[in-house]
Design an enzyme around this catalytic site. Sequence first.
Site, PDB file in Angstrom:
ATOM      1  N   ASN A  10       0.853  -1.182   0.000  1.00 55.34           N
ATOM      2  CA  ASN A  10       0.000   0.000   0.000  1.00 55.34           C
ATOM      3  C   ASN A  10       0.893   1.237   0.000  1.00 55.34           C
ATOM      4  O   ASN A  10       2.128   1.137  -0.062  1.00 55.34           O
ATOM      5  CB  ASN A  10      -0.941  -0.009   1.213  1.00 55.34           C
ATOM      6  CG  ASN A  10      -0.189  -0.117   2.538  1.00 55.34           C
ATOM      7  OD1 ASN A  10       0.994   0.228   2.634  1.00 55.34           O
ATOM      8  ND2 ASN A  10      -0.871  -0.590   3.560  1.00 55.34           N
ATOM      9  N   ASP A 199     -11.727  -3.027   0.320  1.00 54.39           N
ATOM     10  CA  ASP A 199     -10.671  -2.428   1.139  1.00 54.39           C
ATOM     11  C   ASP A 199     -10.037  -1.231   0.431  1.00 54.39           C
ATOM     12  O   ASP A 199      -9.681  -0.243   1.071  1.00 54.39           O
ATOM     13  CB  ASP A 199      -9.602  -3.482   1.456  1.00 54.39           C
ATOM     14  CG  ASP A 199      -8.548  -2.963   2.420  1.00 54.39           C
ATOM     15  OD1 ASP A 199      -8.881  -2.756   3.598  1.00 54.39           O
ATOM     16  OD2 ASP A 199      -7.404  -2.742   1.983  1.00 54.39           O
TER      17      ASP A 199
END
Length: 326
Positions: A10, A199
């Site tokens: 991420n 998500d």
Amino acid sequence: RRIMRPDDANVAGNVHGGTILKMIEEAGAIISTRHCNSQAGEPCVAALARVERTDFLSPVCIGEVANVSAEITYTSRHSVEVQVNVMSENILTGAKKVTNKATLWYVPLSLKNVNKVLEVPPIQYARQEQEDEGKKRYEEQKLDRLETKQRNGDVIFPVINPEPHTVGYSQSSLIHLVGPSDCTLLGFVHGGVTMKLMDEVAGIVAARHCKTNIVTASVDAINFHEKIKKGSVITISGRMTFTSNKSMEIEVFVDADPFVDDSRERYRAVSAFFTYVSLSKDGKPLPVPQLLTETEDEKRRFEEGKGRYLQTKAKRQAQMQQAAQQ
């Protein structure tokens, strides 16, 4: 088991929470499908119906090996409960740590007829208490799924010139065409693919609200209400519902539009609540800007989120006290 690579990261540099959720679901699907085909009968594939609360206990770093283990802990006539643990291993030092624990529920669907739910072979329990506790969990999740589906009529509409830190300012949507690589053998979407997209949307909402690095802290129960077929267009929508001093709750739902099937209208397929925390560049928790609620619905959702937050906090404190006494 596999090594975590840069494309799993991420923006904070750790492994994407959605990637972990996808790995958890894949492990659950494998062990459930194996079990449901362990006896002679109609071949089937296990489909994800629900994921219980999942806590992200520790981040997984790029270069570490993620070990995912799954165990079947309860079976009803038509469903399988699977408990999955994720452990990360630093292959340079040998250090290991548990990063995730999750409980998932699957149902076996016939390979010949996707709408036919088959019976599940029973498992042997070491003690009667294990079966009794599993049955209690089964009844609780069944009731919660029904209640969640009944309140799933909400739709997120765009807001013109929203003010910072309002619900409308951070709300986000993602549109995705379901292709063959997203699907199971039966031609409907893998639960792990859906969770990863959810998500991503929740992360965008959190980042817009805070303007900082954010990470997934936990996921409340994810309910899969209906299957999503190949060729559908899905809209994943997220909005902020509650903020505490250090966390944000984000409601995410998935609507499916059967693009190649004119006989069916758009429907709600999946819903869940994600919790995120804000981090500094050093990885330390930062205060979360307070959510500004404007409408009665937003105020109601804020109070409902606050109730879930306090309930989870009390449960965590009770567990810590119990562990300290042992």
